[in-house]
Enzyme design. Structure first.
Site, PDB file in Angstrom:
ATOM      1  N   PRO A   2       1.063  -1.013   0.028  1.00 28.82           N
ATOM      2  CA  PRO A   2       0.082   0.055  -0.124  1.00 28.82           C
ATOM      3  C   PRO A   2       0.977   1.141  -0.005  1.00 28.82           C
ATOM      4  O   PRO A   2       1.821   1.449   0.598  1.00 28.82           O
ATOM      5  CB  PRO A   2      -0.881  -0.148   1.301  1.00 28.82           C
ATOM      6  CG  PRO A   2      -0.068  -1.183   2.172  1.00 28.82           C
ATOM      7  CD  PRO A   2       0.950  -1.762   1.418  1.00 28.82           C
ATOM      8  N   GLU A   3       0.408   2.228  -0.607  1.00 29.12           N
ATOM      9  CA  GLU A   3       0.871   3.670  -0.686  1.00 29.12           C
ATOM     10  C   GLU A   3      -0.220   4.503  -0.179  1.00 29.12           C
ATOM     11  O   GLU A   3      -1.282   4.078   0.336  1.00 29.12           O
ATOM     12  CB  GLU A   3       1.049   4.164  -2.000  1.00 29.12           C
ATOM     13  CG  GLU A   3       2.066   2.978  -2.878  1.00 29.12           C
ATOM     14  CD  GLU A   3       2.450   3.563  -4.127  1.00 29.12           C
ATOM     15  OE1 GLU A   3       2.388   4.551  -4.581  1.00 29.12           O
ATOM     16  OE2 GLU A   3       2.761   2.645  -5.112  1.00 29.12           O
ATOM     17  N   ARG A 112       5.174 -11.195   3.669  1.00 26.61           N
ATOM     18  CA  ARG A 112       6.669 -11.087   3.665  1.00 26.61           C
ATOM     19  C   ARG A 112       7.176 -10.832   4.901  1.00 26.61           C
ATOM     20  O   ARG A 112       8.320 -10.736   4.908  1.00 26.61           O
ATOM     21  CB  ARG A 112       7.199 -10.455   2.349  1.00 26.61           C
ATOM     22  CG  ARG A 112       6.745 -10.761   1.146  1.00 26.61           C
ATOM     23  CD  ARG A 112       6.869 -10.059  -0.021  1.00 26.61           C
ATOM     24  NE  ARG A 112       8.373  -9.602  -0.319  1.00 26.61           N
ATOM     25  CZ  ARG A 112       8.686  -8.837  -1.467  1.00 26.61           C
ATOM     26  NH1 ARG A 112       7.679  -8.451  -1.962  1.00 26.61           N
ATOM     27  NH2 ARG A 112       9.728  -8.603  -1.803  1.00 26.61           N
ATOM     28  N   ARG A 155      19.582  18.585  -7.803  1.00 27.38           N
ATOM     29  CA  ARG A 155      19.530  17.026  -8.055  1.00 27.38           C
ATOM     30  C   ARG A 155      19.738  16.415  -9.163  1.00 27.38           C
ATOM     31  O   ARG A 155      18.985  16.686 -10.053  1.00 27.38           O
ATOM     32  CB  ARG A 155      18.543  16.217  -7.038  1.00 27.38           C
ATOM     33  CG  ARG A 155      18.161  16.963  -5.539  1.00 27.38           C
ATOM     34  CD  ARG A 155      17.940  16.016  -4.643  1.00 27.38           C
ATOM     35  NE  ARG A 155      18.830  14.934  -4.528  1.00 27.38           N
ATOM     36  CZ  ARG A 155      18.844  14.199  -3.516  1.00 27.38           C
ATOM     37  NH1 ARG A 155      17.867  14.225  -2.672  1.00 27.38           N
ATOM     38  NH2 ARG A 155      19.901  13.351  -3.283  1.00 27.38           N
TER      39      ARG A 155
END
Length: 274
Positions: A2-3, A112, A155
């Site tokens: 999930p995000e 997991r 960056r």
DNA sequence: CCCTGCCTGCTG
DNA sequence: CAGCAGGCAGGG
């Protein structure tokens, strides 16, 4: 798994079911799930506490307890959190069960075992879970073109990698990173230092819009959520690029391409995204 | 910057 | 069988 949109969905579904519930006991099947603390001590600390609410910060969830303690947790890749009746079928990878006085249970299932729980005591500053390192929430007013530019214009990293950096904006993962970049028509491999003014603007606008849109598309009843074991999100038909490599771009029809950026697979349209 | 570890299960 | 999976921390 999930995000931010999924984690927020979990919070919205579970919070109304948990407010006022009192914890009877806690069973920890896999002690490594409890970070920075002995699992027995963790269980003892929760026993008898009333749950007063549920919070979210980035991809972290928290259970707020009546004594000011809070349980912070992260589902990582495959974790799910359910509120179940006592007799709900036992899922294979159930590692934490919080039994409630009502007879219901909070169950943490994680194939997991990457997911983690932390206990933060009342008044203690949370410096262990990772929450303290998070950047602003995507819905924060401080998410402006100037903020993104200021943080990223030097960056040389691909913008996709930058979006996944939780210290910039909290909650974006590999799926929504790709979706956001498709919406703003920026190639995921484009170096942050090469972004133009208009691109910082589009990003600042679309990040909250996209995540809000997917939160709404995730809306689910408690019954359906439980039936789907917390893993059935409804927004997947609305994903435009993630999981669609090789299929036609929904805008121009050219095949979407898969590439690897920062070690993560990315899907984008070579024609629409520059 | 890249690499590894943490885990299991699915796909090709 | 290798390779991959929506995350993140730690190390070189």
């Amino acid at each position: 798994m999930p995000e931010l949109p999924e984690v927020e969905t979990v919070r919205r579904v579970l919070e109304p079911q948990l407010g006022g519930e009192i914890i009877k006991d806690v069973q920890v099947g896999k002690p490594q799930i409890i970070a920075g603390m002995d699992a027995v001590e963790f269980a003892r600390a929760l026993q008898g506490r009333k749950i007063t609410g549920m919070g979210r910060r980035g991809k972290f969830l928290s259970l707020i307890l009546d004594n000011g303690d809070r349980v912070v947790l992260h589902l990582r890749m495959t974790g799910s959190l359910l509120v179940t009746p006592a007799d709900f079928e036992a899922e294979k990878h159930t590692h934490v069960v919080i039994r409630l006085e009502s007879g219901r249970q909070i169950r943490f299932i994680d194939q997991r075992r990457f997911g983690r729980f932390w206990l933060i005591r009342n008044g203690e500053e949370d410096t262990i879970s990772g929450i303290h390192k998070l950047g602003i929430e995507p819905f924060d007013k401080r998410l402006t073109p100037a903020y993104l530019k200021e943080r990223l214009y030097k960056r040389k990293k691909p913008i996709k990698e930058c979006l996944l950096d939780q210290t910039l904006v909290a909650g974006i993962g590999n799926i929504y990173g790709d979706e956001i970049l498709f919406r703003v028509r920026i190639a995921p491999e484009k170096k942050a230092c090469d972004l133009k003014e208009t691109e910082w603007k589009r990003l600042a606008k679309e990040i909250p819009l996209a995540l809000q849109y997917y939160i709404e598309k995730n809306e689910i009843s408690p019954e359906d959520y439980l039936a789907g074991k917390g893993g059935d999100y409804r927004n997947t038909p609305f994903l435009q690029v993630y999981g669609h490599a090789g299929e036609p771009c929904p805008v121009c029809g050219k095949p979407l391409k898969r590439s690897v950026i920062g070690g993560r697979s990315s899907v984008s349209c070579p024609k629409c995204q520059k």
